[in-house]
Design a protein around this motif. Structure first.
Motif, PDB file in Angstrom:
ATOM      1  N   MET A   1       0.836  -1.202   0.000  1.00  0.00           N
ATOM      2  CA  MET A   1       0.000   0.000   0.000  1.00  0.00           C
ATOM      3  C   MET A   1       0.870   1.251   0.000  1.00  0.00           C
ATOM      4  SD  MET A   1      -2.769   1.313   2.852  1.00  0.00           S
ATOM      5  CE  MET A   1      -3.924   0.003   2.517  1.00  0.00           C
ATOM      6  N   THR A   2       0.537   2.204  -0.856  1.00  0.00           N
ATOM      7  CA  THR A   2       1.244   3.480  -0.893  1.00  0.00           C
ATOM      8  C   THR A   2       0.968   4.251   0.393  1.00  0.00           C
ATOM      9  OG1 THR A   2       1.065   3.567  -3.301  1.00  0.00           O
ATOM     10  CG2 THR A   2       1.512   5.637  -2.156  1.00  0.00           C
ATOM     11  N   LYS A   3       2.032   4.780   0.979  1.00  0.00           N
ATOM     12  CA  LYS A   3       1.933   5.426   2.287  1.00  0.00           C
ATOM     13  C   LYS A   3       2.484   6.851   2.198  1.00  0.00           C
ATOM     14  CE  LYS A   3       3.054   4.279   7.129  1.00  0.00           C
ATOM     15  NZ  LYS A   3       3.781   3.300   7.981  1.00  0.00           N
ATOM     16  N   ILE A   4       1.674   7.821   2.611  1.00  0.00           N
ATOM     17  CA  ILE A   4       2.029   9.233   2.504  1.00  0.00           C
ATOM     18  C   ILE A   4       2.157   9.842   3.895  1.00  0.00           C
ATOM     19  CG2 ILE A   4       1.454  11.438   1.444  1.00  0.00           C
ATOM     20  CD1 ILE A   4       1.676   9.200  -0.594  1.00  0.00           C
ATOM     21  N   LEU A   5       3.248  10.567   4.130  1.00  0.00           N
ATOM     22  CA  LEU A   5       3.439  11.291   5.384  1.00  0.00           C
ATOM     23  C   LEU A   5       3.033  12.745   5.164  1.00  0.00           C
ATOM     24  CD1 LEU A   5       4.463  11.366   8.314  1.00  0.00           C
ATOM     25  CD2 LEU A   5       6.755  11.830   7.410  1.00  0.00           C
ATOM     26  N   ILE A   6       2.083  13.228   5.964  1.00  0.00           N
ATOM     27  CA  ILE A   6       1.530  14.574   5.806  1.00  0.00           C
ATOM     28  C   ILE A   6       1.869  15.407   7.034  1.00  0.00           C
ATOM     29  CG2 ILE A   6      -0.577  15.917   5.483  1.00  0.00           C
ATOM     30  CD1 ILE A   6      -1.823  13.460   4.153  1.00  0.00           C
ATOM     31  N   ILE A   7       2.532  16.554   6.800  1.00  0.00           N
ATOM     32  CA  ILE A   7       2.953  17.440   7.888  1.00  0.00           C
ATOM     33  C   ILE A   7       1.976  18.600   8.010  1.00  0.00           C
ATOM     34  CG2 ILE A   7       4.859  18.761   8.858  1.00  0.00           C
ATOM     35  CD1 ILE A   7       5.519  15.817   8.335  1.00  0.00           C
ATOM     36  N   LEU A   8       1.500  18.835   9.231  1.00  0.00           N
ATOM     37  CA  LEU A   8       0.537  19.900   9.510  1.00  0.00           C
ATOM     38  C   LEU A   8       1.074  20.834  10.590  1.00  0.00           C
ATOM     39  CD1 LEU A   8      -2.639  17.657   9.677  1.00  0.00           C
ATOM     40  CD2 LEU A   8      -2.189  19.364   7.911  1.00  0.00           C
ATOM     41  N   SER A   9       0.747  22.111  10.462  1.00  0.00           N
ATOM     42  CA  SER A   9       1.120  23.088  11.478  1.00  0.00           C
ATOM     43  C   SER A   9       0.190  23.013  12.668  1.00  0.00           C
ATOM     44  CB  SER A   9       1.065  24.501  10.884  1.00  0.00           C
ATOM     45  OG  SER A   9       1.169  25.478  11.909  1.00  0.00           O
ATOM     46  N   GLU A  10       0.737  23.265  13.840  1.00  0.00           N
ATOM     47  CA  GLU A  10      -0.071  23.338  15.048  1.00  0.00           C
ATOM     48  C   GLU A  10      -0.686  24.718  15.244  1.00  0.00           C
ATOM     49  OE1 GLU A  10       2.409  21.983  18.247  1.00  0.00           O
ATOM     50  OE2 GLU A  10       2.822  20.065  17.280  1.00  0.00           O
ATOM     51  N   TYR A  11      -0.347  25.649  14.370  1.00  0.00           N
ATOM     52  CA  TYR A  11      -0.880  27.012  14.450  1.00  0.00           C
ATOM     53  C   TYR A  11      -1.923  27.288  13.374  1.00  0.00           C
ATOM     54  CZ  TYR A  11       2.593  28.134  17.982  1.00  0.00           C
ATOM     55  OH  TYR A  11       3.320  28.161  19.141  1.00  0.00           O
ATOM     56  N   GLY A  12      -2.417  26.232  12.739  1.00  0.00           N
ATOM     57  CA  GLY A  12      -3.517  26.387  11.806  1.00  0.00           C
ATOM     58  C   GLY A  12      -3.146  26.063  10.378  1.00  0.00           C
ATOM     59  N   TYR A  13      -3.852  25.084   9.796  1.00  0.00           N
ATOM     60  CA  TYR A  13      -3.684  24.771   8.378  1.00  0.00           C
ATOM     61  C   TYR A  13      -4.926  25.247   7.629  1.00  0.00           C
ATOM     62  CZ  TYR A  13      -6.939  20.847   9.046  1.00  0.00           C
ATOM     63  OH  TYR A  13      -8.051  20.101   9.329  1.00  0.00           O
ATOM     64  N   TRP A  14      -4.798  25.448   6.316  1.00  0.00           N
ATOM     65  CA  TRP A  14      -5.950  25.847   5.515  1.00  0.00           C
ATOM     66  C   TRP A  14      -6.703  24.582   5.106  1.00  0.00           C
ATOM     67  CZ3 TRP A  14      -7.495  30.807   5.006  1.00  0.00           C
ATOM     68  CH2 TRP A  14      -8.605  31.036   4.178  1.00  0.00           C
ATOM     69  N   GLY A  15      -8.009  24.542   5.409  1.00  0.00           N
ATOM     70  CA  GLY A  15      -8.792  23.332   5.259  1.00  0.00           C
ATOM     71  C   GLY A  15      -8.670  22.657   3.912  1.00  0.00           C
ATOM     72  N   GLU A  16      -8.856  23.406   2.831  1.00  0.00           N
ATOM     73  CA  GLU A  16      -8.826  22.806   1.502  1.00  0.00           C
ATOM     74  C   GLU A  16      -7.447  22.296   1.135  1.00  0.00           C
ATOM     75  OE1 GLU A  16     -10.129  23.910  -3.108  1.00  0.00           O
ATOM     76  OE2 GLU A  16     -10.775  25.179  -1.435  1.00  0.00           O
ATOM     77  N   GLU A  17      -6.398  22.874   1.715  1.00  0.00           N
ATOM     78  CA  GLU A  17      -5.049  22.473   1.356  1.00  0.00           C
ATOM     79  C   GLU A  17      -4.662  21.121   1.962  1.00  0.00           C
ATOM     80  OE1 GLU A  17      -2.326  25.754   1.869  1.00  0.00           O
ATOM     81  OE2 GLU A  17      -3.738  27.114   0.902  1.00  0.00           O
ATOM     82  N   LEU A  18      -5.419  20.679   2.939  1.00  0.00           N
ATOM     83  CA  LEU A  18      -5.308  19.290   3.391  1.00  0.00           C
ATOM     84  C   LEU A  18      -6.332  18.422   2.674  1.00  0.00           C
ATOM     85  CD1 LEU A  18      -4.393  16.940   5.168  1.00  0.00           C
ATOM     86  CD2 LEU A  18      -5.929  17.804   6.960  1.00  0.00           C
ATOM     87  N   LEU A  19      -7.552  18.930   2.551  1.00  0.00           N
ATOM     88  CA  LEU A  19      -8.632  18.146   1.956  1.00  0.00           C
ATOM     89  C   LEU A  19      -8.312  17.722   0.527  1.00  0.00           C
ATOM     90  CD1 LEU A  19     -11.588  17.105   2.252  1.00  0.00           C
ATOM     91  CD2 LEU A  19     -12.294  19.275   1.191  1.00  0.00           C
TER      92      LEU A  19
END
Length: 273
Positions: free
Chosen positions: A1-19
């Protein structure tokens, strides 16, 4: 299975940019793993969940009602709970002024050497944008080491909006040369920067404009043989210059995710320039 590591800020990410990327990954059956700088759960910036919010530089809403609902459901779900902590995973480079600096540096490099093995389990890295990355991702030394490990492994990296700053600042300490030198990239352009209202989750602080114009940094970091593409006036701006996939801003999130899928499944190495 392809596995992706996603890094997010603890000070707020933009919803669509993760979605956007996550929808592309879910459709292909990829496994997505989330990480934050200290292991705290990430949350979306409130304006990114509000279809009535008018983006000042563009003079219109940048979030459709459908995306707002989907991004809110994702943000309120348990999916983002218990992220990996970069702080616990990756060592912190010691100061030269610390006691016994040579032994400390030797220990640092010994611990860091395992990172190349750690990233073997992942097929790609994603750095999600928003204003939060300005605070805790752009100049995060641990994230820089992670980015460099993915580059050494020749594995693709998708960076969105202000998350692209982490690529410009991720540099080998020997030559200090940007890893995107000679590359073609996009990222948040000067025309799209706020003049006022840059805010973050968890702090009552309006920075005004962003503390640095990302476009200028990217223009300098790519050098004379590379290029920054703002594509101002065009609805989307996504650039693929292997191993990097860069997306300018919110409208590029779904396209950025789909292009990373093409990189992984079809060997795409160039797009958008």
């Amino acid at each position: 299975m392809t596995k992706i590591l996603i890094i997010l800020s603890e000070y707020g990410y933009w919803g669509e940019e993760l979605l956007g990327p996550l929808v592309a990954f879910d459709e292909r059956g990829y496994q997505s793993v989330f990480a934050t700088p200290t292991g705290k759960r990430a949350h979306a910036l409130p304006p990114s969940l509000d279809p009535g919010y008018i983006d000042p530089p563009l003079g219109r809403s940048v979030t459709t009602p459908e995306v707002a609902v989907a991004a809110r459901e994702l943000d309120e779900s348990s999916r983002l709970d218990n992220p990996i902590s970069l702080e616990q995973w990756i060592p912190d480079r010691p100061y030269q002024s610390e006691q016994d600096p040579l032994r400390r540096m030797e220990a640092y490099y010994r611990e860091l050497a395992t990172l190349d093995t750690d990233v073997e389990q992942y097929d790609a890295l994603v750095v999600v944008g928003g204003s939060g990355p300005i605070v805790d991702l752009a100049n995060n030394g641990r994230l820089h080491e992670l980015v460099l490990a993915f580059v050494r492994a020749d594995k693709p990296i998708l960076a969105l909006c202000y998350g692209v700053a982490a690529l410009a600042f991720a540099r080998d300490w020997e030559d200090r040369k940007s890893i995107i030198w000679g590359k073609h990239v996009t990222g948040h352009c000067k025309e799209y920067d706020y003049k006022d209202g840059t805010g973050f989750l968890g702090v009552d602080f309006n920075m005004g404009p962003p503390p640095y114009p990302l476009e200028y940094i990217l223009r300098d970091a790519t050098g004379p043989d590379g290029r920054y593409h703002g594509n101002v006036g065009k609805e989307t701006s996504v650039i693929v210059d292997h191993p990097y996939v860069t997306a300018r801003s919110t409208p590029d999130s779904f396209l950025g995710g789909s292009k990373l899928v093409e990189v992984l499944e079809s060997g795409l190495r160039r797009y958008g320039w």
